[in-house]
Design an enzyme around this catalytic site. Structure first.
Site, mmCIF file in Angstrom:
data_model
loop_
_atom_site.group_PDB
_atom_site.id
_atom_site.type_symbol
_atom_site.label_atom_id
_atom_site.label_comp_id
_atom_site.label_asym_id
_atom_site.label_seq_id
_atom_site.Cartn_x
_atom_site.Cartn_y
_atom_site.Cartn_z
ATOM 1 N N CYS A 33 0.832 -1.194 0.000
ATOM 2 C CA CYS A 33 0.000 0.000 0.000
ATOM 3 C C CYS A 33 0.869 1.248 0.000
ATOM 4 O O CYS A 33 0.387 2.361 -0.135
ATOM 5 C CB CYS A 33 -0.978 0.007 1.155
ATOM 6 S SG CYS A 33 -0.273 0.449 2.727
ATOM 7 N N CYS A 103 -3.435 6.745 6.606
ATOM 8 C CA CYS A 103 -2.121 7.087 7.161
ATOM 9 C C CYS A 103 -2.226 7.338 8.666
ATOM 10 O O CYS A 103 -1.341 6.964 9.421
ATOM 11 C CB CYS A 103 -1.547 8.338 6.490
ATOM 12 S SG CYS A 103 -1.167 8.096 4.753
#
Lengths: 147, 395
Positions: A33, A103
């Site tokens: 990712c 994130c």
């Protein structure tokens, strides 16, 4: 696309680096990712986080959320650090674009992974802490051939 | 940020002042609809006719084989969907590659939903189509082969002439997405046996929102935009006269400068590649070393991620792009870099710098110098680099 705070933390990331013989180290995320975060904690005998450092492979938001997370846990007790959620990190950064919310989750997870490591090393149980998902330890891909 | 160093000419280009100059009268003076009967519209009509000739000339086509569209993506959509429809009785199989632009790939996925079968060919480590695999993929029900002339990310130029021969030999239509190559390298639709070709104005210093499709005479392809009788009833809609004129002017300039431009850009490109590979450790050139677009470079820097790199370059006034997920809003790295066999974490760290004839050596030097310190900085905070250093015996 990013807030001023995100850009500030990306440009001047706080607490980048490593801690030798850290009380706890956690690495989360995966290369697939595109984000990997490593968090180092130095925790004293009273359970207070004296120092924290990070290293991150990832986009602007990944760097900024790691940086902010280190600021939020520094000087806190282990219990307090557990309360630093991805939402808290996001709010402290004045928000993230929707596609970058993961994130902040990764930043929260990185703290948890470092705390988990600390707990394991010291044979203690931190209430409310679950074993975080950690992909990178299994990843052993030698790519130097490509270069 | 004082000066902008624009190294993203594959994304779009500056519209040249000569192009704007050629277009302007068709906004303000000769604004007539070229399809109108009165003589006032005659200037516009003549300009469209002349533009068609100029553009046809660039690829050795006949002017009646040029159809104006709204851009490269429309041409790609048209080529695929309309061919599928027109030749659906003959067969329902289409061949393309894994590294096409999304205007092709997503249209192919659409066709699959409509009951067509699509073969996505692999490419080699440099991004070249393997001709033997292409030929093997052809079946009795294959109606179309669509392979891009040159790749938009890694610049690899495909063996178009050979593909054209194979297509002709098997009686299969051949479409090529030449959006990145048109006006940048020599294209000859006759010599290369191309049946359909997509091109776009804004990649050659022309305006945005104008493109073309070359359709060889005799290819039965249906209308994509239904309406008026424009473009031989194959593409309705009032002609974008200023856009068409600008596109043709840009093509004219591109043709005049082609040889010189290729030589200049190639030299500068090779200089950039050499400096990067020599001065930045663990860097890699993606794509073919020689058989690539004269203005294209694409690098990977191990242990770092593309978006961070782009933001830091931007702060130095350098415009580049990345195959990275983050910039496009999806989380997957570039499908092109994965197709040439790069692992995910490396595909995440790519940087595309595409030059123009106006790029200077000074700009390249500045860019490489900045790039070196940015890569160093990002590596110093990368856990992947830390692991690598530790594994290889400390700092």
């Amino acid at each position: 696309m990013y807030s001023e705070k995100v850009m500030d933390h990306f440009n001047n990331p706080r607490n980048v680096g490593e801690i030798e013989n850290a009380s706890g180290v956690g690495t989360v995320g995966n290369a697939k990712c595109g984000d990997i975060m490593r968090m180092y904690l130095d925790i004293d005998e009273n359970g207070i986080i004296q120092d924290v450092k990070f290293k991150t492979f990832g986009c602007g938001a990944a760097v900024a959320t790691s940086s902010m997370a280190t600021e939020l846990v520094k000087g806190k007790t282990v219990k307090e650090a557990l309360l630093v959620t991805n939402k808290a990190v996001m709010e402290a950064l004045d928000g993230l674009p929707p596609v970058k919310v993961h994130c902040s989750l990764l930043a929260e997870e990185a703290i948890h992974a470092a705390l988990w490591d600390y707990a394991e090393k010291n044979n203690i149980v931190i209430e409310g802490l679950e074993k975080p998902v950690n992909d990178i330890a299994e990843k052993e891909e030698d790519v130097s051939e490509t270069y | 940020m004082s000066k902008v160093i624009y190294l993203d000419n594959a994304a779009t280009t500056q519209v040249y002042p000569e192009v704007v100059e050629a277009m302007t009268p068709f906004f303000t003076e000769y604004y007539g609809n070229p399809s109108s009967i009165y003589s006032f519209a005659g200037e516009a009509n003549k300009a469209v006719t002349k533009a068609r000739e100029t553009l046809a000339d660039l690829i050795n086509a006949k002017s009646e084989e040029i159809y104006f569209t709204g851009g490269g993506s429309e041409s790609d959509n048209w080529a695929l969907k309309a061919t599928a429809e027109a030749y659906g009785n003959k067969g329902k199989h289409v061949i393309t590659t894994k590294i096409e632009h999304h205007a092709i790939l997503h249209t192919c996925q659409y066709l699959e939903k409509k009951g067509y079968e699509v073969t996505y060919l692999d490419v080699d480590e440099y991004g070249s189509v393997k001709l033997d695999e292409l030929e093997k993929a052809i079946r009795p029900d294959t109606i179309l082969i669509s392979v891009m002339t040159a790749n938009n990310e890694i610049g690899t130029i495909q063996p178009i002439e050979e593909i054209g021969q194979i297509a002709k030999k098997h009686g299969v239509l051949f479409h090529t997405d030449a959006v990145q190559a048109f006006g940048h390298i020599d294209i000859d639709v006759e010599k290369m046996n191309i049946d359909m070709l997509s091109a776009s104005g804004h990649k050659i210093n022309g305006p945005k929102g104008i493109g073309l499709m070359y359709i060889r005479k005799g290819v039965k392809i249906r209308s994509f935009i239904h309406g008026g009788a424009q473009e031989r009833s194959r593409r309705a809609g009032t002609h974008n006269v200023p856009g068409i004129v600008g596109f043709a002017k840009a093509a004219e300039l591109a043709k005049a400068s082609l040889g010189e431009r290729i030589a200049y850009e190639t030299e500068l490109r090779d200089y950039l590649i050499e400096r990067v590979l020599k001065e930045i450790p663990f860097s890699r050139l993606n794509g073919e070393r020689q058989k690539r677009l004269p203005n294209n470079t694409n690098f990977c820097f191990k242990f770092i991620e593309g978006e961070s790199l782009l933001i830091l370059l931007d702060q130095k006034g350098i415009c580049g792009s990345s195959g990275s997920a983050c910039t496009s809003g999806s989380l997957d790295p570039s499908h092109v870099l994965l197709a040439i066999g790069l692992p995910h974490e490396i595909a995440h760290g790519s940087l595309r710098l595409t030059l123009s004839e106006k790029t200077t050596k000074e700009e390249i030097d500045f860019t490489v110098d900045e790039l070196k310190s940015i890569v160093d900085r990002l590596r110093s905070m990368s856990p992947l680099y830390e692991d690598f250093v530790k594994k290889n015996g400390g700092k």
